[in-house]
Design a protein around this motif. Structure first.
Motif, PDB file in Angstrom:
ATOM      1  N   LEU A  54       0.851  -1.184   0.000  1.00  0.00           N
ATOM      2  CA  LEU A  54       0.000   0.000   0.000  1.00  0.00           C
ATOM      3  C   LEU A  54       0.894   1.243   0.000  1.00  0.00           C
ATOM      4  CD1 LEU A  54      -2.558  -1.174   2.692  1.00  0.00           C
ATOM      5  CD2 LEU A  54      -3.068  -0.803   0.287  1.00  0.00           C
ATOM      6  N   SER A  60       0.212  -4.091   3.385  1.00  0.00           N
ATOM      7  CA  SER A  60      -0.059  -4.617   2.049  1.00  0.00           C
ATOM      8  C   SER A  60      -1.496  -5.110   1.959  1.00  0.00           C
ATOM      9  CB  SER A  60       0.907  -5.759   1.750  1.00  0.00           C
ATOM     10  OG  SER A  60       0.686  -6.810   2.661  1.00  0.00           O
ATOM     11  N   ALA A  61      -1.917  -5.423   0.750  1.00  0.00           N
ATOM     12  CA  ALA A  61      -3.251  -5.957   0.509  1.00  0.00           C
ATOM     13  C   ALA A  61      -3.151  -6.998  -0.606  1.00  0.00           C
ATOM     14  CB  ALA A  61      -4.210  -4.843   0.113  1.00  0.00           C
ATOM     15  N   VAL A  64      -3.937  -4.125  -5.007  1.00  0.00           N
ATOM     16  CA  VAL A  64      -3.935  -2.664  -4.954  1.00  0.00           C
ATOM     17  C   VAL A  64      -4.087  -2.200  -6.393  1.00  0.00           C
ATOM     18  CG1 VAL A  64      -2.613  -0.601  -4.368  1.00  0.00           C
ATOM     19  CG2 VAL A  64      -2.426  -2.632  -2.928  1.00  0.00           C
ATOM     20  N   GLN A  65      -5.014  -1.299  -6.618  1.00  0.00           N
ATOM     21  CA  GLN A  65      -5.330  -0.919  -7.989  1.00  0.00           C
ATOM     22  C   GLN A  65      -5.656   0.555  -8.090  1.00  0.00           C
ATOM     23  OE1 GLN A  65      -7.529  -3.964 -10.329  1.00  0.00           O
ATOM     24  NE2 GLN A  65      -9.086  -2.391 -10.276  1.00  0.00           N
ATOM     25  N   GLU A  73      -6.189   5.386  -5.636  1.00  0.00           N
ATOM     26  CA  GLU A  73      -5.622   4.066  -5.342  1.00  0.00           C
ATOM     27  C   GLU A  73      -6.511   3.360  -4.328  1.00  0.00           C
ATOM     28  OE1 GLU A  73      -1.204   2.920  -4.842  1.00  0.00           O
ATOM     29  OE2 GLU A  73      -1.997   2.726  -2.818  1.00  0.00           O
ATOM     30  N   ASN A  74      -7.020   2.196  -4.721  1.00  0.00           N
ATOM     31  CA  ASN A  74      -7.913   1.405  -3.883  1.00  0.00           C
ATOM     32  C   ASN A  74      -7.292   0.045  -3.620  1.00  0.00           C
ATOM     33  OD1 ASN A  74     -10.032   3.393  -4.047  1.00  0.00           O
ATOM     34  ND2 ASN A  74     -10.501   2.643  -6.094  1.00  0.00           N
ATOM     35  N   SER A  75      -7.789  -0.630  -2.586  1.00  0.00           N
ATOM     36  CA  SER A  75      -7.279  -1.980  -2.340  1.00  0.00           C
ATOM     37  C   SER A  75      -8.362  -2.880  -1.763  1.00  0.00           C
ATOM     38  CB  SER A  75      -6.076  -1.931  -1.390  1.00  0.00           C
ATOM     39  OG  SER A  75      -6.479  -1.491  -0.112  1.00  0.00           O
ATOM     40  N   ASP A  77      -8.576  -6.910   0.269  1.00  0.00           N
ATOM     41  CA  ASP A  77      -7.827  -7.957   0.947  1.00  0.00           C
ATOM     42  C   ASP A  77      -8.734  -9.155   1.194  1.00  0.00           C
ATOM     43  OD1 ASP A  77      -5.273  -8.334   1.794  1.00  0.00           O
ATOM     44  OD2 ASP A  77      -5.443  -7.166   3.629  1.00  0.00           O
TER      45      ASP A  77
END
Length: 160
Positions: A54, A60-61, A64-65, A73-75, A77
């Motif tokens: 992230l 982290s996820a 992440v996009q 920026e989105n994520s 999990d």
């Protein structure tokens, strides 16, 4: 930050412990940007084995996009401890089989594909690499001399 559960419903015939098998199991989803509402036109998959950092060192996820439209920026999990089997007694009922932690990236559709496993309800006979893309699957249990099947697979998302 929100948690979204994926609920599965199916009719099980002589089968139990239907589950997503392994770290490489692919959860095929269509994802929506929570900021602008853009929905991916392609199926994207999440796997437990995947991890992306992230921004700003916040851990982290699974995915992440950056949104194509608004550049946010989105994520999302996969919460591994929430993955559950769908059992004989769950047949014809909705049951949450996995939960996702969403930061701006929200699942809006799910397509079951390959990689499911299950076992004979009475026999324990393993059935591996079950593909549910057709929403129906059937086989034969040699031990019990019975047909086994998974039918009318459907899903919905719920807020947890």
């Amino acid at each position: 930050l929100q948690r979204i559960g994926l609920q599965l419903r199916a009719t099980l015939e002589n089968i139990t412990r239907l589950r997503a098998e392994g770290e490489d199991f692919r959860w095929y989803l269509k994802l929506k940007c929570g900021n602008c509402g853009e929905v991916s036109d392609k199926w994207q998959y999440l796997r437990l084995m995947d991890s992306a950092p992230l921004k700003g060192g916040r851990g982290s996820a699974t995915m992440v996009q950056k949104c194509n439209l608004c550049s946010r920026e989105n994520s999302i999990d996969i919460l591994s401890q929430t993955i559950k089997p769908y059992n004989a007694e769950d047949s014809e009922k909705f049951k949450t089989i996995v939960e996702f932690e969403c930061r701006g990236l929200e699942p809006v559709d799910f397509q079951p594909q390959a990689g499911f496993a299950a076992e004979g309800a009475e026999s324990g006979t393993p059935f591996n690499d079950i593909n549910l893309l057709e929403k129906d699957w059937n086989d034969y249990d040699e031990k019990t001399k019975e047909s086994v099947g998974i039918y009318e697979v459907t899903h919905k998302f719920v807020k947890c």
